[in-house]
Design a protein around this motif. Structure first.
Motif, PDB file in Angstrom:
ATOM      1  N   UNK A  31     119.841   6.026  49.500  1.00 11.87           N
ATOM      2  CA  UNK A  31     120.903   5.419  50.170  1.00 11.87           C
ATOM      3  C   UNK A  31     121.972   5.018  49.128  1.00 11.87           C
ATOM      4  N   UNK A  35     125.913   6.342  49.353  1.00  9.87           N
ATOM      5  CA  UNK A  35     127.089   5.245  49.386  1.00  9.87           C
ATOM      6  C   UNK A  35     128.181   5.636  48.154  1.00  9.87           C
TER       7      UNK A  35
ATOM      8  N   UNK B  11     114.068   5.552  69.755  1.00  8.30           N
ATOM      9  CA  UNK B  11     114.509   6.083  68.417  1.00  8.30           C
ATOM     10  C   UNK B  11     114.017   7.351  68.519  1.00  8.30           C
TER      11      UNK B  11
ATOM     12  N   UNK C  98     127.071  12.647  59.444  1.00 14.89           N
ATOM     13  CA  UNK C  98     126.249  11.646  59.736  1.00 14.89           C
ATOM     14  C   UNK C  98     125.007  11.040  59.121  1.00 14.89           C
ATOM     15  N   UNK C 103     123.226   6.682  55.760  1.00 13.35           N
ATOM     16  CA  UNK C 103     122.498   6.193  54.563  1.00 13.35           C
ATOM     17  C   UNK C 103     123.636   5.049  54.009  1.00 13.35           C
ATOM     18  N   UNK C 104     124.901   5.358  53.767  1.00 15.07           N
ATOM     19  CA  UNK C 104     125.524   4.546  53.125  1.00 15.07           C
ATOM     20  C   UNK C 104     125.873   3.137  53.850  1.00 15.07           C
ATOM     21  N   UNK C 106     123.535   1.735  55.276  1.00 14.56           N
ATOM     22  CA  UNK C 106     122.307   0.951  55.203  1.00 14.56           C
ATOM     23  C   UNK C 106     122.394   0.503  53.845  1.00 14.56           C
ATOM     24  N   UNK C 175     125.162  -4.912  61.213  1.00 15.30           N
ATOM     25  CA  UNK C 175     125.145  -6.333  61.071  1.00 15.30           C
ATOM     26  C   UNK C 175     125.022  -7.144  62.171  1.00 15.30           C
ATOM     27  N   UNK C 196     113.522  -1.470  57.378  1.00 14.68           N
ATOM     28  CA  UNK C 196     114.631  -0.887  57.758  1.00 14.68           C
ATOM     29  C   UNK C 196     114.717   0.310  58.517  1.00 14.68           C
ATOM     30  N   UNK C 197     113.605   1.212  58.366  1.00 14.35           N
ATOM     31  CA  UNK C 197     113.527   2.347  59.092  1.00 14.35           C
ATOM     32  C   UNK C 197     113.012   2.195  60.417  1.00 14.35           C
ATOM     33  N   UNK C 198     112.011   1.431  60.468  1.00 18.52           N
ATOM     34  CA  UNK C 198     111.147   1.290  62.076  1.00 18.52           C
ATOM     35  C   UNK C 198     111.580  -0.003  62.657  1.00 18.52           C
ATOM     36  N   UNK C 199     112.390  -0.997  62.085  1.00 16.73           N
ATOM     37  CA  UNK C 199     112.757  -2.125  63.100  1.00 16.73           C
ATOM     38  C   UNK C 199     114.217  -1.995  63.051  1.00 16.73           C
ATOM     39  N   UNK C 201     116.590   0.212  62.166  1.00 18.12           N
ATOM     40  CA  UNK C 201     117.756   1.328  62.621  1.00 18.12           C
ATOM     41  C   UNK C 201     117.444   1.537  64.005  1.00 18.12           C
ATOM     42  N   UNK C 202     115.966   1.515  64.635  1.00 20.53           N
ATOM     43  CA  UNK C 202     115.997   2.096  66.097  1.00 20.53           C
ATOM     44  C   UNK C 202     116.967   1.116  66.755  1.00 20.53           C
ATOM     45  N   UNK C 203     116.927  -0.385  66.534  1.00 17.76           N
ATOM     46  CA  UNK C 203     117.897  -1.121  67.100  1.00 17.76           C
ATOM     47  C   UNK C 203     119.337  -0.465  67.120  1.00 17.76           C
ATOM     48  N   UNK C 205     120.534   2.509  66.825  1.00 13.10           N
ATOM     49  CA  UNK C 205     120.528   4.045  67.160  1.00 13.10           C
ATOM     50  C   UNK C 205     121.772   4.199  67.895  1.00 13.10           C
ATOM     51  N   UNK C 286     132.577   4.738  74.401  1.00 11.14           N
ATOM     52  CA  UNK C 286     132.879   3.121  74.615  1.00 11.14           C
ATOM     53  C   UNK C 286     132.240   2.425  75.717  1.00 11.14           C
ATOM     54  N   UNK C 295     123.106  -5.236  75.320  1.00  7.33           N
ATOM     55  CA  UNK C 295     121.526  -5.278  75.260  1.00  7.33           C
ATOM     56  C   UNK C 295     121.020  -5.898  73.952  1.00  7.33           C
TER      57      UNK C 295
END
Lengths: 322, 353, 300
Positions: A31, A35, B11, C98, C103-104, C106, C175, C196-199, C201-203, C205, C286, C295
């Motif tokens: 990352x 960045x 996901x 993308x 990644x930036x 994150x 955020x 980060x990846x499994x908790x 990020x999925x939120x 997406x 939008x 949600x």
């Protein structure tokens, strides 16, 4: 941000105290590399553009900025006409767009009932989504004839004593057309920022003024404007930056002329528009290099406006965190 | 836990949508990278002047030989840049390459393959076609000296029609143009002040008027602007139904840009320069040139001596010089004289893969 | 005191008539301005719709433009190659921008020390403010000169434009993810990267997709970066990213300045298709954003 604070205390220190997780290191490196792409790109852009402008910069030096020429035969190139054109069209558009945008923002925050607000607001923002090439197309085929046929004669009759408004010209390409198109482009930007600002004015201040017997306009003039003054400045600077950088719509309607005229109805050219206009090929290496020199000047202008806007925005944010 | 699983599924769902989309793009690209349907392809770019004729060639040659020709009319300057940068197989330019351009191009040759005239077009409401004009007047217009159509100099040679008191808007090419080169070469000979002050070139410092991109762009501005005057290949004037001037030649006659005028003008220069240049602008007075139109030009095809596509290029250019010329007259392109064909074939022999 | 005297001077009732008049004038001016803006928009979209609708047909969308040769020979003409070209160029831009943007974001939101984060954010903001034409010139001198135009170079230029937008919108979404989720995951012993990846990020997406879609809609209409990187094109349908491909904005740009009214009509038609695509995409994005934001916040 809350996450950054977490690193100082709480579960995040688990990482430092606990086992070494190679996955963490990998994520961090990947990352981080992503960045810094922003910085890398900025450096690359600056370096490449300067390097390719160098032959022209070396040959003409700073005189390039004061020379009015784009003559391949005499191998003489200069940016003066385009700096003039950029200044006239951008500031002209800003002059027209600022009162209109503030008025629209006032309408949407103070005057309009809720249902009108929810219709007109999105419509104004929709204007920002129109691609510049479509605006240029409309400018050539619809706005241009209207300007030449109706607006120019009217302005000349009313204000012809000003050298700005000469006799109407039959050709529809002019700096005036470019100013109008640029105004249409920057009104959505400036008005949406102003709208946010006006919504952020504390209602106690506004209600207080009204309670003292001020009319709504007096309240706006006495409370809203002073409160939002810096933000309005930032919005104007952002709008100016947008106008300076617009190439496509401007090159379609401005007439691509190197002459410098006080008459707004004359054709002209801007930095961005001239670069776009020569996209099909420059004949000589010196001409290409001069073109990139124009890009350097444009880059400097847009960086300056961008940084000025950032400074104003950060100062506003700081002040309002009281 | 169930909530967690559902979230993970969503996901994964999102990721797989993205992956599918990405692979679709990749698959499209890979299939596109494979061989073309026709036997071969040639890419060209350059002058707008010969573009109407090249467009016909594209169709006829593909029908006859199953070779696809792509041509981008971006102006002579663009053609020179493209062949120098090796982004095309052949370039096209009405302006012959200069010494500097030859050295920058590193191993390029040019040969004339198209012959036509630059028309001076105008948009004067109510006026008949083929009004008369001289080179000196045109130069004065583009210098900003003559600003109204009813100027006595113009009226004097057009007694049959009362010109209106209308502002003249000169239109010029804002891009790098061989037609500009031809037009300004003519103005150089027509008015000494033009030669000293402005000169000739693919782009010059125009003192007055409005710029437009491409011959199409110039025609477009003229057709939309009353009182405009501009220059482009005669085919564009005919296609856009624009009126054009009869221009006075050195013999004293007002000649029209037609096949007769072009053929007469072509006789003005039969001697090739070492780089195959021929200049037929403003032919001298004399019986042979009575009907010559003074603003004619050859247009050149630009090739690399060492070219991967030589096997496809040489037959195409040969065809263009011979059979292709038959499609010219309908678009007012005069078939090139035999000595031009011979010279072209000789130059082509130097091209190799 | 002075202030009181001033106040009573300003608010003297004898001058109430004039003050009310000024107020009324300003209100009228504000209303007129807003209506003017709406009127311009309606005129603009109306022109595009009216003039473009005539050009739209199945042929228009599926055939390719053939240069109108000679005098008045009817030719099939359409924008199929431009539609395909735009899809490929923009698709390549998304593929490039993308991952880097996410990644930036994150890094900036989850991992960076605050000082570093603000410097990098500033760099992205500055990048955002660079005019598209300068980006086009940059890619031209950096990649195209001496090598030739290709669609992926055009995509690269568009990706540079997209990067700050994607990064910023992803940051905002990240955020919004409640920190309690992160804390819970870490407390359960999960590694940072796992969290980060499994908790997280999925939120996020939904928001990421929205941001990417909005950035795509914006960039699909950009002409300036493509002028230098993908303008020497063929007139049939090509899909090879290694050659220059026609695109909708370039087609409109070239056709707008032609003399032939038939080409103008095609330009209007293409403009209508382009605007429709951008509007529909933006509105959908939008709406989706509003739903996923609700949600996300509702699950706190």
């Amino acid at each position: 941000m809350s996450v950054a604070e977490e690193q100082v205390s709480g579960p995040a220190t688990f990482k430092r105290r606990g086992r070494f997780r190679p996955g963490d290191a990998v994520l961090y490196v990947v990352t981080l590399l992503a960045a810094i792409s922003g910085v890398v790109l900025l450096t690359l852009i600056t370096r490449e553009v300067l390097a390719d402008a160098w032959p022209a910069m070396d040959r003409f030096g700073l005189k390039f900025l004061t020379t009015q020429a784009w003559d391949q035969n005499k191998e003489l190139f200069g940016a003066r006409s385009f700096i003039f054109g950029t200044a006239v069209t951008s500031f002209g558009a800003l002059l027209l767009a600022t009162p209109i945008s503030i008025a629209i923002a006032l309408f949407l925050t103070e005057l309009a009932p809720r249902w009108i607000r929810s219709v007109v607001g999105p419509l104004v923002e929709l204007l920002a989504a129109v691609p510049s090439v479509v605006l240029g197309l409309w400018g050539i085929l619809v706005l241009g004839p209207f300007v030449t046929g109706t607006l120019e004669p009217a302005l000349h009759n009313a204000l012809g004593w000003l050298p700005l408004f000469g006799p109407a010209r039959p050709v529809s390409s002019s700096m005036f057309a470019a100013i109008l198109i640029l105004t249409i482009m920057i009104v959505p930007i400036v008005s949406s920022i102003c709208r946010e600002l006006f919504l952020g004015v504390p209602s106690e201040l506004k209600d207080g003024a009204l309670a003292l017997g001020a009319t709504r306009w007096e309240m706006v003039r006495g409370v809203v404007f002073p409160y939002a003054r810096a933000g309005i400045a930032a919005a104007m600077i952002l709008g100016l930056g947008r106008a300076i950088g617009e190439a496509i719509a401007v090159t379609q309607v401005i007439g691509n002329s190197v002459a410098i005229n006080a008459d707004l109805f004359a054709p002209g050219d801007t930095l961005a528009s001239r670069i776009a206009g020569q996209y099909q090929g420059a004949d000589t290496a010196l001409q290409l290099s001069s073109l990139v020199y124009l890009a350097v000047i444009l880059l400097v202008f847009s960086l300056v406006t961008n940084i000025m806007a950032q400074i104003v925005v950060r100062r506003v944010a700081g002040r309002h965190q009281v | 836990m169930r909530v967690f699983a559902k979230r993970r599924k969503r996901f994964l769902g999102g990721i797989s949508v993205l992956l599918v989309a990405a692979s679709a793009v990749a698959a499209l690209s890979v299939s596109g990278a494979q061989a073309r349907s026709s036997a071969g392809e040639l890419k060209g770019a350059g002058a707008t002047f010969p573009a109407p004729l090249i467009a016909v060639w594209q169709q006829r040659y593909e029908a006859a030989k199953d070779v696809k020709i792509t041509y981008n009319p971006i102006g002579s300057g663009g053609g020179i840049t493209a062949i120098t940068n090796k982004t095309v197989d052949f370039g096209a330019s009405d302006a012959p390459l200069t010494q500097d351009q030859f050295s920058a191009c590193k191993g390029c040759v040019q040969l004339p393959w198209v012959l036509s005239a630059t028309a001076v077009m105008y948009n004067i409401p109510g006026a008949p076609n083929n009004l008369r004009i001289t080179g000196a007047i045109v130069a004065d217009i583009y210098l900003g000296r003559i600003t109204k159509w009813n100027d006595p100099k113009i009226q004097r040679i057009n007694r049959g029609f009362t010109l209106p008191n209308q502002t003249i808007t000169p239109v010029y090419r804002s891009d790098s143009s061989g037609t500009t080169y031809n037009f300004t070469s003519y103005l150089n000979t027509a008015k000494p002040e033009w030669k000293s002050r402005i000169g000739k070139g693919t782009t010059v410092n125009w003192p007055a008027g409005v710029g437009a991109r491409g011959s199409s762009g110039v025609s477009g501005v003229i057709s939309r602007t009353e009182g405009a005057i501009g220059y482009a290949d005669i085919a564009y004037a005919l296609k856009n139904k624009l009126k054009f001037f009869s221009v006075r030649n050195r013999a004293g006659n007002f000649a029209r840009p037609g096949l007769v005028g072009i053929k007469a003008a072509a006789q003005a220069d039969r001697k090739f320069s070492p780089t195959n240049e021929l200049s037929i602008v403003n032919p001298p007075p004399g019986k042979r040139f009575r009907k010559a139109y003074p603003i004619c030009t050859y247009s050149y095809v630009l090739l690399r001596i060492q070219s991967e596509q030589a096997a496809l290029l040489k037959p195409f250019v040969t065809w263009a010089l011979t059979s292709g010329q038959a499609y010219g007259p309908a678009l007012v392109f005069q078939p090139v004289p035999k000595y031009v064909v011979d010279r072209g074939k000789a130059t082509l022999r130097r091209v190799h893969p | 005191m002075e202030a009181d005297q001033n106040a009573s001077q300003i608010f003297r009732t004898e001058r109430i008539g004039r003050r009310k008049l000024v107020n009324r004038l300003v209100e009228v001016a504000a209303t007129v301005s807003a209506l003017l803006a709406v009127a311009v928009l309606v005129l603009l979209i109306g022109s595009v719709a009216k003039r473009g609708a005539g050009a739209i047909s199945i042929d228009f969308l599926t055939k390719t433009p053939v240069i109108n040769t000679g005098f008045g020979e009817p030719q099939p003409s359409g924008i199929a190659n431009a539609i395909v070209g735009t899809a490929i160029i923009v698709g390549l831009a998304v593929l490039m921008a993308l991952p880097v943007g996410v990644l930036t974001a994150i890094y900036l939101n989850e991992l960076a020390p605050p000082r570093v984060a603000s410097v990098l954010t500033l760099a992205l903001d500055v990048l955002n403010g660079i005019p598209a034409i300068v980006i086009g010139i940059f890619v031209f001198v950096f990649l195209v000169v001496g090598h030739g135009q290709t669609a992926w170079k055009g995509g690269f230029a568009l990706a540079i434009l997209m990067l700050p937008i994607v990064a910023r919108s992803t940051q905002e979404v990240l955020a919004l993810v409640p920190s309690s989720l992160r804390e819970a995951s870490l407390a359960l012993g999960a590694a940072r990267w796992r969290t980060t990846l499994s908790v997280v990020l999925p939120q996020a997406v939904g928001g990421i997709v929205t941001g990417a879609t909005l950035a795509t809609a914006r960039v699909a209409g950009e002409t300036a970066p493509l002028l230098f990187t993908s303008s020497l094109v063929a007139d049939d349908i090509r899909t090879n990213p290694n050659e220059a491909l026609e695109s909708m904005p370039m087609f409109i740009f070239k056709s707008a300045e032609q003399a032939d009214p038939a080409l103008h009509e095609q330009a209007w038609g293409a403009a209508l298709v382009l605007i429709a695509f951008i509007l529909i995409t933006s509105l959908l994005a939008r709406a989706f954003a509003a739903r996923s934001r609700r949600r996300l916040l509702g699950e706190r």
